[in-house]
Design an enzyme around this catalytic site. Structure first.
Site, PDB file in Angstrom:
ATOM      1  N   TRP A 134      38.482  51.729  45.411  1.00  0.00           N
ATOM      2  CA  TRP A 134      38.363  51.398  43.650  1.00  0.00           C
ATOM      3  C   TRP A 134      37.245  52.290  42.965  1.00  0.00           C
ATOM      4  O   TRP A 134      36.163  52.074  43.761  1.00  0.00           O
ATOM      5  CB  TRP A 134      38.113  50.022  43.723  1.00  0.00           C
ATOM      6  CG  TRP A 134      38.118  49.343  42.202  1.00  0.00           C
ATOM      7  CD1 TRP A 134      38.857  49.787  41.193  1.00  0.00           C
ATOM      8  CD2 TRP A 134      37.002  48.550  41.902  1.00  0.00           C
ATOM      9  NE1 TRP A 134      38.240  49.038  40.057  1.00  0.00           N
ATOM     10  CE2 TRP A 134      37.337  48.309  40.083  1.00  0.00           C
ATOM     11  CE3 TRP A 134      35.932  47.902  42.370  1.00  0.00           C
ATOM     12  CZ2 TRP A 134      36.548  47.411  39.630  1.00  0.00           C
ATOM     13  CZ3 TRP A 134      35.033  47.057  41.437  1.00  0.00           C
ATOM     14  CH2 TRP A 134      35.386  46.879  39.995  1.00  0.00           C
ATOM     15  N   ASP A 215      35.809  42.613  49.635  1.00  0.00           N
ATOM     16  CA  ASP A 215      36.010  42.313  48.348  1.00  0.00           C
ATOM     17  C   ASP A 215      37.508  41.885  48.452  1.00  0.00           C
ATOM     18  O   ASP A 215      38.519  42.524  48.401  1.00  0.00           O
ATOM     19  CB  ASP A 215      36.235  44.026  47.825  1.00  0.00           C
ATOM     20  CG  ASP A 215      36.366  43.984  46.162  1.00  0.00           C
ATOM     21  OD1 ASP A 215      36.444  44.884  45.881  1.00  0.00           O
ATOM     22  OD2 ASP A 215      36.572  43.010  45.792  1.00  0.00           O
ATOM     23  N   LYS A 251      43.285  38.543  38.919  1.00  0.00           N
ATOM     24  CA  LYS A 251      44.758  39.147  39.032  1.00  0.00           C
ATOM     25  C   LYS A 251      45.621  37.658  39.459  1.00  0.00           C
ATOM     26  O   LYS A 251      46.715  37.437  38.830  1.00  0.00           O
ATOM     27  CB  LYS A 251      44.897  40.146  40.052  1.00  0.00           C
ATOM     28  CG  LYS A 251      43.759  41.272  40.032  1.00  0.00           C
ATOM     29  CD  LYS A 251      43.922  41.854  38.830  1.00  0.00           C
ATOM     30  CE  LYS A 251      42.714  42.900  38.931  1.00  0.00           C
ATOM     31  NZ  LYS A 251      43.004  44.269  38.569  1.00  0.00           N
TER      32      LYS A 251
END
Ligand SMILES: Cc1ncc(COP(=O)(O)O)c(CNOCC(=O)O)c1O
Length: 402
Positions: A134, A215, A251
């Site tokens: 990311w 993560d 999300k």
């Protein structure tokens, strides 16, 4: 002359800058496959019904106020978030070996975790991030004053995991270094280790006493199953490793703008967890004092109410299934237009993104000629695609690779 005369213009963000370009485009066929935000088949943002109901209850509650939260956030939210991640039967939770505070979504949780490591973790100041990862990971940990290094993760030739390279790099890492691990739905590649490979990665982590920092931005959103998407975290926690975990509800609950997340530190004993929690709270206090209330209250209502929790799981699977369907429809459309090359990786990858393998020049053609907005590394957000647009996207890809 302004005292800020010397301030240079910042470059556009590699991901959020794509949306700016999309908004400025007036072509009717334009497609935003940049930022990782779920869209319905009609291309609209989605507010989950479970979230709407939780919010209705919240606003109808006369006891609700706008008082400060504690530095560590909403206690029920923290307890329930740790349970969601580690599982109800977790020994970590039973033995009180987790320090869990509310964070400003995943990004803020990663940053507070990085600041904590920078101040209190003395065994190594090196943080290993996957290649690729990311776009924000590097900046977050560098801004914490940590030394960021990379480990191999994606193999271009197979468009799959470079498992051997990853394990080799972990075994060669400085003893005690922190290693960032995507819990599921690796961003940007959509390539995840198999359960067997996760065991090998755990063994490599142990061999150098590395500190795992998970993560978890997509739990339940990748496969549609919360437990399956939490399996890697639980494997490490149940094996007795100390670790950090950043959770995001952006999300999987669609709470993007509410900035709801959690940071957990798992220690080997409860007394250490208490001391760690006290210092996590001080990091938060000196950075933003205390976190926002609304989004965390919504999550706490959903996670604590069996009916809403069941409703959420149905909607979560619905989002995951739509994305999986987009993978199949795009693959079929590429076959139908006779696009050269092997596109089976689109089906094998998991989560919000597909790492197409398009080169920078090909991505530029996608955007400049076809008005398809995507990141320069060839990543497309499958969540931004609709069935109706798969044919157009397939034509654009075919034109770009031919
Ligand atoms: C791996 C990972 N960690 C952390 C996060 C942080 O998300 P948030 O801070 O919104 O919870 C994200 C969200 N990224 O979404 C933007 C994009 O890549 O298009 C993420 O993908």
């Amino acid at each position: 002359m302004s005292v800020f005369e010397a301030v240079p213009q910042a470059p556009p963000d590699a991901i959020l800058g794509i949306t700016e370009g999309f908004k400025a485009c007036d072509n009717p066929n334009k497609l935003n496959l940049g930022v990782g935000a779920y869209r319905t088949e009609e291309g609209k943002p989605l507010v989950l019904r479970a979230v709407r109901e939780a919010e209705r209850r919240l606003l109808a509650d006369p006891k609700q106020d706008h008082e400060y939260l504690n530095m560590g956030g909403l206690p029920d939210f923290c307890r329930l978030s740790a349970q969601l991640a580690f599982g109800e039967g977790s020994a970590v939770l039973k033995e009180g070996r987790n320090a869990t505070i509310q964070g400003l979504s995943g990004t803020g949780s990663l940053r507070v975790g990085g600041e904590f490591l920078s101040r209190f973790y003395t065994r190594s100041k090196v943080v290993l991030i996957p290649t690729p990862t990311w776009a924000n990971h590097r900046f977050i940990f560098e801004k914490c004053g940590l030394e960021v290094r990379q480990y191999r993760y994606f193999k271009q030739e197979t468009r799959g995991l470079d498992y051997e390279g990853m394990v080799e790099d972990l075994k060669a890492a400085p003893e005690g270094a922190t290693v960032i691990l995507h819990a599921c739905a690796h961003n940007p590649t959509g390539v995840d280790p198999t359960p067997e490979q996760w065991q090998g990665i755990l063994d490599a982590v142990r061999s150098r006493s590395l500190l795992p920092f998970f993560d978890s931005a997509y739990q339940g959103f990748a496969s549609g199953d919360l437990d399956r998407d939490g399996a890697a975290i639980r494997l490490f926690a149940d094996a007795g490793l100390e670790l950090l975990l950043a959770q995001s509800y952006a999300k999987n609950m669609g709470l993007y703008g509410e900035r709801v997340g959690a940071l957990s530190v798992v220690t080997s004993d409860a007394a250490a967890a208490k001391r760690v929690e006290s210092q996590l709270k001080m990091v938060a206090r000196h950075m933003y004092s205390n976190p926002p209330k609304h989004g965390a209250a919504i999550v706490a209502i959903i996670l604590s109410d069996p009916e809403l929790f069941a409703q959420w799981k149905v909607e979560l699977k619905g989002m995951a299934d739509r994305i999986i369907s987009m993978r199949q429809q795009l693959f079929d459309a590429l076959q139908q237009v006779g696009c050269p090359g092997d596109w089976s990786h689109i089906l094998k990858q998991i989560g919000m993104f597909s790492y197409t393998g398009l080169t920078k020049a090909q991505v530029e053609n996608m955007t400049n000629k076809w008005h398809v907005y995507m990141t320069m590394d060839g990543r497309i957000s499958m969540a931004g695609l609709s069935g109706a647009k798969c044919g157009y996207l397939a034509e654009a890809i075919k034109d770009s690779v031919t």
